[in-house]
Design a protein around this motif. Sequence first.
Motif, short mmCIF file in Angstrom:
data_model
loop_
_atom_site.label_atom_id
_atom_site.label_comp_id
_atom_site.label_asym_id
_atom_site.label_seq_id
_atom_site.Cartn_x
_atom_site.Cartn_y
_atom_site.Cartn_z
N LEU A 1 9.46 -2.68 -4.55
CA LEU A 1 9.04 -3.52 -5.66
C LEU A 1 7.75 -2.99 -6.28
N THR A 2 6.79 -2.65 -5.42
CA THR A 2 5.52 -2.10 -5.90
C THR A 2 5.74 -0.78 -6.63
N ALA A 3 6.58 0.08 -6.04
CA ALA A 3 6.84 1.38 -6.65
C ALA A 3 7.57 1.23 -7.99
N SER B 1 14.31 -7.19 -8.23
CA SER B 1 12.93 -7.39 -7.79
C SER B 1 12.70 -8.82 -7.33
N PHE B 2 13.26 -9.77 -8.06
CA PHE B 2 13.12 -11.18 -7.68
C PHE B 2 13.77 -11.44 -6.33
N LEU B 3 14.95 -10.89 -6.11
CA LEU B 3 15.65 -11.10 -4.83
C LEU B 3 14.86 -10.51 -3.67
N ILE B 4 14.28 -9.33 -3.89
CA ILE B 4 13.48 -8.71 -2.84
C ILE B 4 12.27 -9.58 -2.50
N LEU B 5 11.61 -10.10 -3.53
CA LEU B 5 10.48 -10.99 -3.30
C LEU B 5 10.88 -12.24 -2.54
N ALA C 1 10.00 5.17 -6.80
CA ALA C 1 10.81 3.96 -6.73
C ALA C 1 12.09 4.19 -5.94
N ILE C 2 12.81 5.28 -6.24
CA ILE C 2 14.05 5.58 -5.53
C ILE C 2 13.77 5.83 -4.05
N LEU D 1 0.83 -1.21 0.00
CA LEU D 1 0.00 0.00 0.00
C LEU D 1 0.86 1.26 0.00
N TRP D 2 1.96 1.24 0.75
CA TRP D 2 2.87 2.38 0.74
C TRP D 2 3.45 2.60 -0.66
N GLY D 3 3.84 1.51 -1.30
CA GLY D 3 4.38 1.63 -2.65
C GLY D 3 3.37 2.22 -3.62
N PHE D 4 2.12 1.78 -3.50
CA PHE D 4 1.06 2.28 -4.37
C PHE D 4 0.80 3.76 -4.15
N THR D 5 0.69 4.17 -2.89
CA THR D 5 0.41 5.57 -2.61
C THR D 5 1.62 6.45 -2.88
N GLY D 6 2.81 5.86 -2.88
CA GLY D 6 3.98 6.62 -3.30
C GLY D 6 3.87 7.07 -4.74
N LEU D 7 3.29 6.21 -5.56
CA LEU D 7 3.04 6.56 -6.96
C LEU D 7 2.04 7.70 -7.08
N LEU D 8 1.01 7.65 -6.24
CA LEU D 8 0.02 8.73 -6.24
C LEU D 8 0.67 10.05 -5.80
N SER D 9 1.55 9.98 -4.81
CA SER D 9 2.25 11.17 -4.35
C SER D 9 3.13 11.74 -5.45
#
Length: 297
Positions: free
Chosen positions: A259-261, A281-285, A102-103, A18-26
């Motif tokens: 990853l989401t961002a 991304s794979f390693l993070i997952l 993302a950053i 959810l944080w990653g998703f709302t980061g995109l909105l921000s």
Amino acid sequence: MTKKASLGIVFATSAAILWGFTGLLSQYLFKETDVSIGWLMGVKTLISAFIVLLAAYHTEGNKLFEVWRHPSDYLQMAAYGLIGLAGVQLTYSLTVYDSNAAIATILQTLGVVGVIIYSALVFHQRPRRQEYLAVIIALIGTYLLVTRGHGLNIALSPATLRDGSLLVLCGTGLAVLPVGLLKKYSSLTILGWGLLIGGIIFEVGHPFWVGLPTFSLINTSCIILITLIGTTLSYLLFLHSMNYVNSTVAALLDTFEPLTAAVGTMLFFNASYNWAEYLGSFLILSTVFILAVGKKN
């Protein structure tokens, strides 16, 4: 792995996504509209605080005010509100503005190193072998995402490095400061008062009636989603997860945020990724699977 640990992993992972998703909105609001960081911080934090405190009073009654009867507790609460909640939100938003979502989320992930150091020094809590391995893999994945596999060639501006470093420190505080409070009070109580403290500080710095943005349908929808999902629900999920897993595990699972961002910036902001970013991304997952095979204790 116990059912409680599994539940904690689900809560922490959901919060990170959810944080990653709302980061995109921000990122959209800060780059494409006239919504300022200062205005958004105060509004979303105060609204979230009132929602959470009302829910806490409905379920706990006057127990909601117990925390203010013990000086050591309200000092810890103040630190959590200022450093953990207000600090993370402000430095994260500044880093998004300096670079992109993302950053910002990738840099925030590095707070897990601070959590492990803090836990070892303060709680004498030695990380398990699985946690050491997960940290190493998460950091490798983060490195690949940041550098795109180009050695040490990190194209970050001085402002990004400054705000990102502060974000790492505040992210550590977000994970470790409420640990003692969670032994005495509910997640709703801690989050509600912490958000209220942060919201008041933001409003002192930038009152909501100053510099009002343009309210279009898209802008208003983004603000509502950031407030309800990115602040109220996500922080509650993350805080509640620490009732079931320790702060190290909760911070490790925050790697789902970058990853989401990263995926979101590719889909919605036309960002492109190479082999290193896909591997990262794979390693993070994979960290969640490493934690899943840990001992039950």
